[in-house]
Scaffold this motif. Structure first.
Motif, PDB file in Angstrom:
ATOM      1  N   ALA A 131       0.827  -1.207   0.000  1.00 50.89           N
ATOM      2  CA  ALA A 131       0.000   0.000   0.000  1.00 50.89           C
ATOM      3  C   ALA A 131       0.863   1.259   0.000  1.00 50.89           C
ATOM      4  O   ALA A 131       0.555   2.239  -0.697  1.00 50.89           O
ATOM      5  N   GLU A 132       1.943   1.259   0.771  1.00 51.38           N
ATOM      6  CA  GLU A 132       2.825   2.432   0.819  1.00 51.38           C
ATOM      7  C   GLU A 132       3.492   2.667  -0.531  1.00 51.38           C
ATOM      8  O   GLU A 132       3.629   3.817  -0.975  1.00 51.38           O
ATOM      9  N   ALA A 133       3.906   1.577  -1.181  1.00 54.05           N
ATOM     10  CA  ALA A 133       4.524   1.706  -2.510  1.00 54.05           C
ATOM     11  C   ALA A 133       3.511   2.199  -3.539  1.00 54.05           C
ATOM     12  O   ALA A 133       3.831   3.020  -4.407  1.00 54.05           O
ATOM     13  N   VAL A 134       2.273   1.710  -3.438  1.00 47.61           N
ATOM     14  CA  VAL A 134       1.211   2.162  -4.338  1.00 47.61           C
ATOM     15  C   VAL A 134       0.932   3.644  -4.131  1.00 47.61           C
ATOM     16  O   VAL A 134       0.758   4.399  -5.098  1.00 47.61           O
ATOM     17  N   GLU A 135       0.898   4.075  -2.886  1.00 47.74           N
ATOM     18  CA  GLU A 135       0.661   5.496  -2.585  1.00 47.74           C
ATOM     19  C   GLU A 135       1.732   6.379  -3.224  1.00 47.74           C
ATOM     20  O   GLU A 135       1.424   7.449  -3.777  1.00 47.74           O
ATOM     21  N   ARG A 136       2.993   5.947  -3.134  1.00 51.54           N
ATOM     22  CA  ARG A 136       4.075   6.734  -3.730  1.00 51.54           C
ATOM     23  C   ARG A 136       3.920   6.811  -5.245  1.00 51.54           C
ATOM     24  O   ARG A 136       4.140   7.861  -5.865  1.00 51.54           O
ATOM     25  N   LEU A 137       3.529   5.689  -5.858  1.00 53.17           N
ATOM     26  CA  LEU A 137       3.344   5.663  -7.306  1.00 53.17           C
ATOM     27  C   LEU A 137       2.174   6.542  -7.727  1.00 53.17           C
ATOM     28  O   LEU A 137       2.277   7.329  -8.684  1.00 53.17           O
ATOM     29  N   VAL A 138       1.046   6.432  -7.027  1.00 46.97           N
ATOM     30  CA  VAL A 138      -0.141   7.228  -7.370  1.00 46.97           C
ATOM     31  C   VAL A 138       0.155   8.720  -7.224  1.00 46.97           C
ATOM     32  O   VAL A 138      -0.239   9.534  -8.069  1.00 46.97           O
ATOM     33  N   LYS A 139       0.876   9.093  -6.172  1.00 42.57           N
ATOM     34  CA  LYS A 139       1.228  10.505  -5.960  1.00 42.57           C
ATOM     35  C   LYS A 139       2.111  11.011  -7.093  1.00 42.57           C
ATOM     36  O   LYS A 139       1.910  12.126  -7.609  1.00 42.57           O
ATOM     37  N   ALA A 140       3.090  10.183  -7.490  1.00 42.98           N
ATOM     38  CA  ALA A 140       3.982  10.596  -8.572  1.00 42.98           C
ATOM     39  C   ALA A 140       3.221  10.735  -9.884  1.00 42.98           C
ATOM     40  O   ALA A 140       3.433  11.697 -10.651  1.00 42.98           O
ATOM     41  N   ARG A 141       2.322   9.801 -10.154  1.00 42.85           N
ATOM     42  CA  ARG A 141       1.534   9.886 -11.389  1.00 42.85           C
ATOM     43  C   ARG A 141       0.685  11.154 -11.410  1.00 42.85           C
ATOM     44  O   ARG A 141       0.538  11.806 -12.449  1.00 42.85           O
ATOM     45  N   SER A 142       0.114  11.504 -10.257  1.00 41.59           N
ATOM     46  CA  SER A 142      -0.768  12.676 -10.200  1.00 41.59           C
ATOM     47  C   SER A 142      -0.019  13.983 -10.428  1.00 41.59           C
ATOM     48  O   SER A 142      -0.622  14.992 -10.827  1.00 41.59           O
ATOM     49  N   GLN A 143       1.286  13.981 -10.178  1.00 38.68           N
ATOM     50  CA  GLN A 143       2.073  15.204 -10.353  1.00 38.68           C
ATOM     51  C   GLN A 143       2.426  15.468 -11.814  1.00 38.68           C
ATOM     52  O   GLN A 143       2.752  16.606 -12.169  1.00 38.68           O
ATOM     53  N   VAL A 144       2.345  14.438 -12.657  1.00 32.21           N
ATOM     54  CA  VAL A 144       2.747  14.592 -14.051  1.00 32.21           C
ATOM     55  C   VAL A 144       1.897  15.632 -14.785  1.00 32.21           C
ATOM     56  O   VAL A 144       2.450  16.574 -15.392  1.00 32.21           O
ATOM     57  N   PRO A 145       0.550  15.541 -14.785  1.00 32.89           N
ATOM     58  CA  PRO A 145      -0.232  16.550 -15.521  1.00 32.89           C
ATOM     59  C   PRO A 145      -0.049  17.965 -14.978  1.00 32.89           C
ATOM     60  O   PRO A 145      -0.071  18.941 -15.745  1.00 32.89           O
ATOM     61  N   GLU A 146       0.135  18.093 -13.648  1.00 37.04           N
ATOM     62  CA  GLU A 146       0.339  19.420 -13.059  1.00 37.04           C
ATOM     63  C   GLU A 146       1.634  20.045 -13.574  1.00 37.04           C
ATOM     64  O   GLU A 146       1.671  21.230 -13.949  1.00 37.04           O
ATOM     65  N   LEU A 147       2.704  19.233 -13.601  1.00 33.60           N
ATOM     66  CA  LEU A 147       3.988  19.745 -14.075  1.00 33.60           C
ATOM     67  C   LEU A 147       3.958  20.017 -15.572  1.00 33.60           C
ATOM     68  O   LEU A 147       4.583  20.981 -16.058  1.00 33.60           O
ATOM     69  N   GLU A 148       3.246  19.179 -16.330  1.00 28.44           N
ATOM     70  CA  GLU A 148       3.127  19.406 -17.776  1.00 28.44           C
ATOM     71  C   GLU A 148       2.427  20.730 -18.058  1.00 28.44           C
ATOM     72  O   GLU A 148       2.815  21.476 -18.969  1.00 28.44           O
ATOM     73  N   GLU A 149       1.396  21.018 -17.269  1.00 29.24           N
ATOM     74  CA  GLU A 149       0.665  22.278 -17.442  1.00 29.24           C
ATOM     75  C   GLU A 149       1.562  23.466 -17.124  1.00 29.24           C
ATOM     76  O   GLU A 149       1.570  24.469 -17.859  1.00 29.24           O
ATOM     77  N   MET A 150       2.334  23.380 -16.041  1.00 33.89           N
ATOM     78  CA  MET A 150       3.235  24.464 -15.656  1.00 33.89           C
ATOM     79  C   MET A 150       4.338  24.653 -16.690  1.00 33.89           C
ATOM     80  O   MET A 150       4.712  25.784 -17.022  1.00 33.89           O
TER      81      MET A 150
END
Length: 358
Positions: A46-65
């Motif tokens: 679960a902890e590893a999944v949380e880290r992966l999900v958080k990293a994935r969610s940051q991709v569109p935000e950074l792409e927009e910036m």
């Protein structure tokens, strides 16, 4: 790289939250123990999944910036985006390994059995060399080796030796050693300098305490006898050695190193491990009907490795790996081979996981 579906990641997190909620409400002691064990097993996932999900969610935000064209923010966002995309495969790989089919006995201690095969006295000497190699490797890992039963060879080495190897992760690192090991060398007794080929068989069985293996008293024949040996600590002056035969399966275990009471306990423990290993092999055979792993077939009759002394090399035939440092290998420097076998097994398990997502 395996791209894990978000639905699979959500499933893991839903299960983790459900277990935590049940733990908070559970009143029965047995249920609490069961939930606690499951919680401990799934928490790293679960902890590893949380880290992966958080990293994935940051991709569109950074792409927009990065696409905004801001002279101050965009270059920083673009640099961070590249670093994140470089890191994502590592996160995916880590989660995939945790989600791939697991061997639940990977952290167990093990029972190591080495037996001389074809080759007469030289085979027994080679069996002794192998046992010494494993003992040296166990020392480097901080494991404890205790001999349970031994039958010495007439010219040295062992016709058969059985030992308990106790420590964390023993079975996980040694389980791929099961099979036929072949040696090519000039025996010390060979006057003509000719190379001989002989063999020894290795079996590594998981030693697990909490499995339910039913062993009925009426299914056992227990014999006592006087152990034989070339002298020293392996000679019993009384009939204290124990041989236990499991009548339904014909499995025989022995112990000849301590008191009769201790020998009986050791032989029963080893019998339990042998019967459990038979269950494991039957299950592995059923699971591998569609895909046979290069590494984990567990076939004890399979020739898995050749030790060539004239050329100073050791070759594992399952993964086609040759290491040209045989002397160091025989002194217990086995990690390069063992790590390669584990990596091959991981690749096989990841392939099975990938098939699930097709």
């Amino acid at each position: 790289m395996i791209h894990l579906p978000q639905a699979k990641l959500d499933q893991v997190m839903d299960r983790f939250r459900m277990i935590e909620a049940r733990m908070g409400a559970a009143m029965d002691g047995a249920e609490i123990v069961k939930l606690s064990k499951e919680h401990a097993e799934i928490k790293p996932v679960a902890e590893a999944v949380e880290r992966l999900v958080k990293a994935r969610s940051q991709v569109p935000e950074l792409e927009e910036m990065a696409a905004m064209g801001d002279p101050d923010l965009s270059p920083l966002a673009d640099e961070e985006l590249r670093a994140l995309k470089d890191h994502l495969p590592e996160l995916e790989h880590g989660v995939a390994l945790l989600l791939a089919p697991q061997d639940k006995d990977v952290n167990a201690s093990a029972i190591l059995e080495v037996r001389a095969g074809t080759g007469g006295d030289e085979a027994a000497i080679f069996a002794g060399d192998l046992f010494r190699m494993y003992s040296r490797y166990a020392t480097t890992q901080g494991w404890r080796v205790e001999i349970d039963s031994v039958s010495e060879g007439d010219a040295g080495g062992y016709k058969e030796i059985i030992a308990s190897v106790t420590g964390d992760g023993v079975f996980g690192r040694l389980k791929f050693e099961s099979g036929v090991h072949r040696v090519q060398r000039v025996p010390t007794t060979e006057a003509g300098g000719r190379i001989h080929t002989s063999a020894a068989t290795v079996a590594v069985l998981p030693e697990v305490e909490d499995v339910e293996i039913e062993i009925r008293d009426q299914d056992l024949r227990i014999d006592t006898y006087r152990a034989s040996g070339s002298g020293g600590q392996h000679v019993n002056k009384t009939d204290s050695a124990v041989r236990i035969t499991h009548l339904p399966t014909g499995v025989v275990t022995t112990s000849s190193e301590k008191s009769q009471h201790m020998n009986r306990a050791i032989a029963l423990r080893n019998l339990k491990a042998r019967l459990y290993d038979m269950q494991r092999q039957a299950l592995d055979l059923a699971r591998s009907s569609d895909r046979k792993s290069q590494v984990g077939s567990g076939d004890r009759s399979e020739r898995i490795r050749t030790y060539n002394y004239p050329q100073g090399r050791v070759t594992d035939h399952r993964i086609n790996l040759t290491i040209y440092s045989l002397p160091a290998f025989m002194e217990g420097d086995m990690d390069p081979m063992i790590n390669a076998l584990i990596n091959e097994d991981q690749a096989e398990r990841l392939a099975q996981l990938e098939d699930e997502f097709k």
